[in-house]
Design a protein around this motif. Structure first.
Motif, PDB file in Angstrom:
ATOM      1  N   VAL A  51      31.815  -4.739  13.189  1.00 42.57           N
ATOM      2  CA  VAL A  51      31.787  -5.583  11.990  1.00 42.57           C
ATOM      3  C   VAL A  51      30.743  -5.066  11.001  1.00 42.57           C
ATOM      4  O   VAL A  51      30.989  -4.997   9.789  1.00 42.57           O
ATOM      5  N   ALA A  52      29.573  -4.698  11.509  1.00 48.42           N
ATOM      6  CA  ALA A  52      28.501  -4.216  10.636  1.00 48.42           C
ATOM      7  C   ALA A  52      28.898  -2.926   9.929  1.00 48.42           C
ATOM      8  O   ALA A  52      28.675  -2.772   8.717  1.00 48.42           O
ATOM      9  N   VAL A  53      29.482  -1.993  10.661  1.00 45.72           N
ATOM     10  CA  VAL A  53      29.887  -0.720  10.056  1.00 45.72           C
ATOM     11  C   VAL A  53      30.993  -0.942   9.030  1.00 45.72           C
ATOM     12  O   VAL A  53      30.983  -0.351   7.938  1.00 45.72           O
ATOM     13  N   ALA A 144      21.717  -8.021  11.981  1.00 44.75           N
ATOM     14  CA  ALA A 144      20.455  -7.312  12.207  1.00 44.75           C
ATOM     15  C   ALA A 144      19.462  -8.182  12.969  1.00 44.75           C
ATOM     16  O   ALA A 144      18.666  -7.661  13.766  1.00 44.75           O
ATOM     17  N   GLY A 145      19.495  -9.491  12.736  1.00 43.14           N
ATOM     18  CA  GLY A 145      18.590 -10.381  13.451  1.00 43.14           C
ATOM     19  C   GLY A 145      19.138 -10.851  14.782  1.00 43.14           C
ATOM     20  O   GLY A 145      18.381 -11.042  15.742  1.00 43.14           O
ATOM     21  N   ALA A 146      20.459 -11.043  14.871  1.00 43.27           N
ATOM     22  CA  ALA A 146      21.056 -11.616  16.072  1.00 43.27           C
ATOM     23  C   ALA A 146      21.267 -10.593  17.179  1.00 43.27           C
ATOM     24  O   ALA A 146      21.141 -10.927  18.363  1.00 43.27           O
ATOM     25  N   THR A 189      19.328  -4.679  26.090  1.00 44.52           N
ATOM     26  CA  THR A 189      18.271  -4.641  25.069  1.00 44.52           C
ATOM     27  C   THR A 189      18.399  -3.397  24.211  1.00 44.52           C
ATOM     28  O   THR A 189      18.275  -3.457  22.981  1.00 44.52           O
ATOM     29  N   VAL A 190      18.638  -2.263  24.848  1.00 41.02           N
ATOM     30  CA  VAL A 190      18.803  -1.012  24.099  1.00 41.02           C
ATOM     31  C   VAL A 190      19.988  -1.112  23.147  1.00 41.02           C
ATOM     32  O   VAL A 190      19.902  -0.754  21.971  1.00 41.02           O
ATOM     33  N   ALA A 191      21.110  -1.616  23.658  1.00 41.19           N
ATOM     34  CA  ALA A 191      22.304  -1.749  22.813  1.00 41.19           C
ATOM     35  C   ALA A 191      22.052  -2.714  21.660  1.00 41.19           C
ATOM     36  O   ALA A 191      22.452  -2.459  20.518  1.00 41.19           O
ATOM     37  N   GLY A 192      21.372  -3.831  21.945  1.00 39.53           N
ATOM     38  CA  GLY A 192      21.079  -4.796  20.890  1.00 39.53           C
ATOM     39  C   GLY A 192      20.182  -4.226  19.814  1.00 39.53           C
ATOM     40  O   GLY A 192      20.387  -4.460  18.620  1.00 39.53           O
ATOM     41  N   LEU A 193      19.165  -3.458  20.227  1.00 43.81           N
ATOM     42  CA  LEU A 193      18.268  -2.855  19.246  1.00 43.81           C
ATOM     43  C   LEU A 193      18.994  -1.817  18.396  1.00 43.81           C
ATOM     44  O   LEU A 193      18.761  -1.720  17.185  1.00 43.81           O
ATOM     45  N   ILE A 194      19.869  -1.029  19.015  1.00 40.83           N
ATOM     46  CA  ILE A 194      20.625  -0.020  18.255  1.00 40.83           C
ATOM     47  C   ILE A 194      21.492  -0.698  17.200  1.00 40.83           C
ATOM     48  O   ILE A 194      21.511  -0.294  16.028  1.00 40.83           O
ATOM     49  N   VAL A 195      22.229  -1.734  17.602  1.00 37.33           N
ATOM     50  CA  VAL A 195      23.087  -2.450  16.647  1.00 37.33           C
ATOM     51  C   VAL A 195      22.246  -3.090  15.552  1.00 37.33           C
ATOM     52  O   VAL A 195      22.586  -3.041  14.360  1.00 37.33           O
ATOM     53  N   GLY A 196      21.115  -3.694  15.938  1.00 38.78           N
ATOM     54  CA  GLY A 196      20.252  -4.329  14.952  1.00 38.78           C
ATOM     55  C   GLY A 196      19.671  -3.351  13.952  1.00 38.78           C
ATOM     56  O   GLY A 196      19.609  -3.640  12.747  1.00 38.78           O
ATOM     57  N   ILE A 197      19.253  -2.187  14.423  1.00 34.09           N
ATOM     58  CA  ILE A 197      18.686  -1.175  13.523  1.00 34.09           C
ATOM     59  C   ILE A 197      19.741  -0.677  12.541  1.00 34.09           C
ATOM     60  O   ILE A 197      19.477  -0.536  11.340  1.00 34.09           O
ATOM     61  N   ALA A 199      22.458  -2.246  11.509  1.00 36.30           N
ATOM     62  CA  ALA A 199      22.772  -3.307  10.554  1.00 36.30           C
ATOM     63  C   ALA A 199      21.636  -3.502   9.552  1.00 36.30           C
ATOM     64  O   ALA A 199      21.884  -3.726   8.358  1.00 36.30           O
ATOM     65  N   TYR A 200      20.401  -3.401  10.019  1.00 36.63           N
ATOM     66  CA  TYR A 200      19.248  -3.602   9.133  1.00 36.63           C
ATOM     67  C   TYR A 200      19.167  -2.503   8.078  1.00 36.63           C
ATOM     68  O   TYR A 200      18.941  -2.785   6.891  1.00 36.63           O
ATOM     69  N   MET A 201      19.358  -1.260   8.503  1.00 36.70           N
ATOM     70  CA  MET A 201      19.321  -0.148   7.548  1.00 36.70           C
ATOM     71  C   MET A 201      20.477  -0.248   6.558  1.00 36.70           C
ATOM     72  O   MET A 201      20.304   0.000   5.356  1.00 36.70           O
ATOM     73  N   GLY A 202      21.669  -0.612   7.050  1.00 40.34           N
ATOM     74  CA  GLY A 202      22.806  -0.769   6.149  1.00 40.34           C
ATOM     75  C   GLY A 202      22.590  -1.883   5.146  1.00 40.34           C
ATOM     76  O   GLY A 202      22.915  -1.735   3.958  1.00 40.34           O
ATOM     77  N   TYR A 203      22.005  -2.989   5.596  1.00 43.20           N
ATOM     78  CA  TYR A 203      21.733  -4.116   4.699  1.00 43.20           C
ATOM     79  C   TYR A 203      20.770  -3.719   3.590  1.00 43.20           C
ATOM     80  O   TYR A 203      21.009  -4.003   2.410  1.00 43.20           O
TER      81      TYR A 203
END
Length: 232
Positions: A51-53, A144-146, A189-197, A199-203
């Motif tokens: 969804v983020a991509v 990015a937060g969730a 945790t690793v997967a969550g951080l990767i997705v969050g990073i 999404a955060y950079m894209g935002y």
């Protein structure tokens, strides 16, 4: 002497045997061996990543199209308005189909009204254009937060299951099984951080690109109002 060399060779072979039997763990195996709870959380994170991509590239292309403007656009508008050819100015705005042209068309349609009314109409149209540019961008901020929090949830669940196994076995659980449960839980945790990073950079990138378009719109609005204030 021959027996000595045979014995030494056997000992060397025994020392090398455990190294040869070491198991390599691929990323896919690491993701799929975290139990049902871990697999569910990993699947949720993959959906969030998709969804983020999707939102990032969809908004990026939309903002890129919105930022395109003919450098001679305002000069042509100025010529049409100076000649009193309002219809030609509106047609020119419709042909460009950008936020800047939409604001200009709104201002042209209010020509003859007080400048305050024209300015208010342009501001209202500008808010609508900014809303269109920022469509679904807030979803990236939410992801990015969730995503890291969902990853941490998977880790906590894994730790709870590992300690539950230790408690139900009266403290006699194998360290290997406990360690496996812990490191597979950490993968969430690793997967969550990767997705969050991601999404955060894209935002943040979309926010920067949107701000540039908004600045372009504001500059055009000021230029248009100055044009109406010019002496005939």
């Amino acid at each position: 002497m021959l027996n000595f060399f045979i014995q030494e060779g056997a000992e060397v072979a025994q020392d090398l045997e455990p190294v040869a039997q070491e198991k390599t763990l691929s990323i896919m195996d690491l993701l799929l061996t975290g139990g049902v709870a871990g697999q569910i959380i990993i699947a949720v994170l993959f959906v969030l990543l998709f969804v983020a991509v999707y939102i990032y590239f969809e908004r990026l292309f939309a903002i890129k199209a919105a930022s395109k403007m003919d450098g001679n656009f305002m000069n042509q508008i100025r010529d049409h308005v100076a000649k009193g050819n309002i219809q030609a100015a509106k047609v020119l705005c419709a042909q460009n189909n950008t936020p800047v042209s939409h604001l200009t068309e709104k201002g042209i349609s209010r020509i003859g009204s007080p400048l305050e009314d024209i300015n208010t109409a342009i501001e209202n149209a500008g808010r609508l254009e900014v809303y269109k540019l920022e469509k679904n961008v807030s979803v990236l901020a939410t992801i990015a937060g969730a995503a890291p929090m969902i990853g941490f949830l998977g880790t906590v669940i894994g730790m709870v299951l590992a300690f539950h196994q230790l408690a139900t076995s009266s403290g006699q659980a194998e360290m290997g099984s406990l360690a496996e449960g812990i490191y597979t839980a950490m993968t969430t945790t690793v997967a969550g951080l990767i997705v969050g990073i991601i999404a955060y950079m894209g935002y943040n990138h979309l926010v920067v690109r949107t701000d540039k378009v908004v600045h372009q719109m504001e500059a055009t609005a000021v230029d248009f109002l100055d044009m109406l204030n010019e002496p005939a």
